[in-house]
Design an enzyme around this catalytic site. Sequence first.
Site, mmCIF file in Angstrom:
data_model
loop_
_atom_site.group_PDB
_atom_site.id
_atom_site.type_symbol
_atom_site.label_atom_id
_atom_site.label_comp_id
_atom_site.label_asym_id
_atom_site.label_seq_id
_atom_site.Cartn_x
_atom_site.Cartn_y
_atom_site.Cartn_z
ATOM 1 N N GLY A 136 2.141 -2.695 11.151
ATOM 2 C CA GLY A 136 0.685 -2.791 11.206
ATOM 3 C C GLY A 136 0.180 -3.166 9.829
ATOM 4 N N GLU A 192 0.852 -1.173 0.000
ATOM 5 C CA GLU A 192 0.000 0.000 0.000
ATOM 6 C C GLU A 192 0.898 1.236 0.000
ATOM 7 O OE1 GLU A 192 -3.284 0.085 2.740
ATOM 8 O OE2 GLU A 192 -3.481 -2.098 2.652
ATOM 9 N N LYS A 242 0.725 3.273 7.793
ATOM 10 C CA LYS A 242 1.918 3.759 7.099
ATOM 11 C C LYS A 242 1.507 4.974 6.286
ATOM 12 C CE LYS A 242 3.083 1.257 3.325
ATOM 13 N NZ LYS A 242 3.334 0.085 2.474
ATOM 14 N N CYS A 265 -1.966 -7.080 6.413
ATOM 15 C CA CYS A 265 -1.277 -8.287 5.927
ATOM 16 C C CYS A 265 -0.281 -8.852 6.945
ATOM 17 C CB CYS A 265 -0.561 -7.978 4.625
ATOM 18 S SG CYS A 265 -1.672 -7.271 3.391
HETATM 19 C C1 UGA Z 1 2.889 -5.957 2.752
HETATM 20 C C2 UGA Z 1 4.075 -6.433 1.913
HETATM 21 O O1 UGA Z 1 5.164 -5.518 2.055
HETATM 22 C C3 UGA Z 1 3.686 -6.526 0.425
HETATM 23 O O2 UGA Z 1 4.763 -7.046 -0.326
HETATM 24 C C4 UGA Z 1 2.479 -7.456 0.304
HETATM 25 O O3 UGA Z 1 2.046 -7.544 -1.049
HETATM 26 C C5 UGA Z 1 1.346 -6.916 1.148
HETATM 27 O O4 UGA Z 1 1.782 -6.826 2.518
HETATM 28 C C6 UGA Z 1 0.194 -7.882 1.054
HETATM 29 O O5 UGA Z 1 0.317 -9.022 1.500
HETATM 30 O O6 UGA Z 1 -0.816 -7.534 0.412
HETATM 31 P P1 UGA Z 1 1.779 -3.570 3.241
HETATM 32 O O7 UGA Z 1 0.919 -4.274 4.236
HETATM 33 O O8 UGA Z 1 1.155 -2.632 2.273
HETATM 34 O O9 UGA Z 1 2.581 -4.632 2.334
HETATM 35 O O10 UGA Z 1 2.846 -2.727 4.049
HETATM 36 P P2 UGA Z 1 4.435 -2.783 4.286
HETATM 37 O O11 UGA Z 1 5.104 -1.812 3.405
HETATM 38 O O12 UGA Z 1 4.916 -4.179 4.257
HETATM 39 O O13 UGA Z 1 4.507 -2.221 5.783
HETATM 40 C C7 UGA Z 1 3.913 -2.959 6.853
HETATM 41 C C8 UGA Z 1 4.179 -2.275 8.168
HETATM 42 O O14 UGA Z 1 5.554 -2.404 8.525
HETATM 43 C C9 UGA Z 1 3.876 -0.778 8.213
HETATM 44 O O15 UGA Z 1 3.202 -0.493 9.415
HETATM 45 C C10 UGA Z 1 5.253 -0.127 8.186
HETATM 46 O O16 UGA Z 1 5.275 1.124 8.821
HETATM 47 C C11 UGA Z 1 6.076 -1.154 8.959
HETATM 48 N N1 UGA Z 1 7.510 -1.122 8.646
HETATM 49 C C12 UGA Z 1 7.950 -1.323 7.379
HETATM 50 C C13 UGA Z 1 8.426 -0.914 9.686
HETATM 51 O O17 UGA Z 1 8.051 -0.751 10.861
HETATM 52 N N2 UGA Z 1 9.763 -0.921 9.390
HETATM 53 C C14 UGA Z 1 10.222 -1.111 8.130
HETATM 54 O O18 UGA Z 1 11.465 -1.108 7.952
HETATM 55 C C15 UGA Z 1 9.294 -1.313 7.104
#
Ligand code: UGA
Length: 476
Positions: free
Chosen positions: A261, A156, A325, A264
């Site tokens: 959060g 997202e 995010k 997924c």
């Molecule tokens: C995640 C995966 O990254 C995608 O590849 C996948 O397609 C998607 O789930 C899904 O299954 O549909 P998403 O949930 O959009 O994507 O978000 P992420 O970018 O993965 O971030 C998840 C959480 O981790 C956020 O709250 C973000 O702030 C946190 N985060 C991310 C951290 O705390 N540290 C980081 O270094 C990266």
Amino acid sequence: MRVAVIGLGYVGLVTAGGLTEWGHEVIGVDTDADRVAKLQSGHLPLHEPDLATIVAAALANGRLRITDRLEDAILSAHLVLIAVSTTDEQGSWQTRTLLRCLADVVPAVPDDTPVVVRSTIPPLFVKQMTSVVEELRSEAGRQPIPLLINPEFTREGTAVRDFLAPDRVVIGVAADPHGRGAYRLRQLYRRAEAPILVQRAIDACVAKLGSNLFLATKISFANELAALCDLFDASVEEVVGAMAHDRRIGGSFLRAGVGFGGSCLPHQVTDTVRIAQAAGLHAPLLDAVDTVNLRQRGLFVERLAGLLGGELSGRRIALLGLTFKPDTDDLRGAPALAIARALLSEGAVVIAYDPLETAARRAAELVPGMAIASSAFEALDRADAAGLLTEWEEFQALDWTAAARVMRQPILVDGRNALPVARMLAAGFIYSSFGRGTHRPEALDLVASPVGREAALADLGQLGRGIIGATIGEEG
Ligand code: UGA
């Protein structure tokens, strides 16, 4: 190629829009008549950068049509993609919607038209889905059809870019009687400059799950490393920066803070632990990933309390960012909501701001007692301390020196390690983040005593101006 995309939520819309960018013709189908009507006039039900633009362009040039007439769409399509939701209200797996959708689609699909499930599905469902589709075809007296899965790996906030420039395309084959299903799906992705991997459906399904589990593990590792850095007085940014040069490690998804959060990562970790446990397999690593992730929220609240002399009651706390995010309006699994509830239960007065007003309004409904401000400065005005919970660009660009002046005391806990330490010190803040220590400008003497909860609430009531849905209630 003409493609029917069934389910116009987040995954379906990104897929539909992305495919039209590659020149395919897409018929988007959704059972929600209201959503269909809004989409037909170009109104998206969610916030995702670039998506509105490509959907509007595709509607205008005729590459995208939106309808609620399922049968028409699938009869004329060369390929049917299903992207319905596979989580329930609590955010756990559910397969009812997908099963209902298959029951509608499968008997009517022309022989040879591949049915491709793009929704993320739980591994134990792969076999069931395959036999359900076989049965639906034979009960309808029709030939078997190709059944494939095509997991998405889009994030997202950057979903359009991720779709159009994927790292890989994964095709999972559940049934392909004449071998033409995988071929047609490959054709669909011929514009993607990425390896296309054709595997068994179960392998593709677990590859998707495994990717998310690994990303979650990296984040919890970064958070544990950050705690060690605080212990040893090291800087996690410097540490990760040096580690990242090792190609075996890399630097992405190692940002420490309040944890992951979304819809997924959190549920896929907890559901996998639960499902494995039910089958007699203990998954201690994933269990720990979840424990560390939840611990971060508690640490954030403790950090705030510590900087406020151990007392949250009657303190006015500004929270900046509510979505899970930046660049999304999605509040599912957002650490900010859990943190706001915890602060309220400690007797703090919480006033939050998110750049997306729609998200802020919904957050106010989800967290009774939390007031919503219409700007960052309004939230910060007379606050005893602030917490940054989503690293929106707007907060990077904020005039933090001016922010320090409007606060009752300039204390900021940065739950996303989003701001440079030196800049915050220069702005006059007591600034705390994760794995980067707590820093105080010299000669700043705090902490002012709490004004008391009643006074803080009254104060908030008077502030009035732009506060929307100030829902401060007894339970706060
Ligand atoms: C995640 C995966 O990254 C995608 O590849 C996948 O397609 C998607 O789930 C899904 O299954 O549909 P998403 O949930 O959009 O994507 O978000 P992420 O970018 O993965 O971030 C998840 C959480 O981790 C956020 O709250 C973000 O702030 C946190 N985060 C991310 C951290 O705390 N540290 C980081 O270094 C990266």
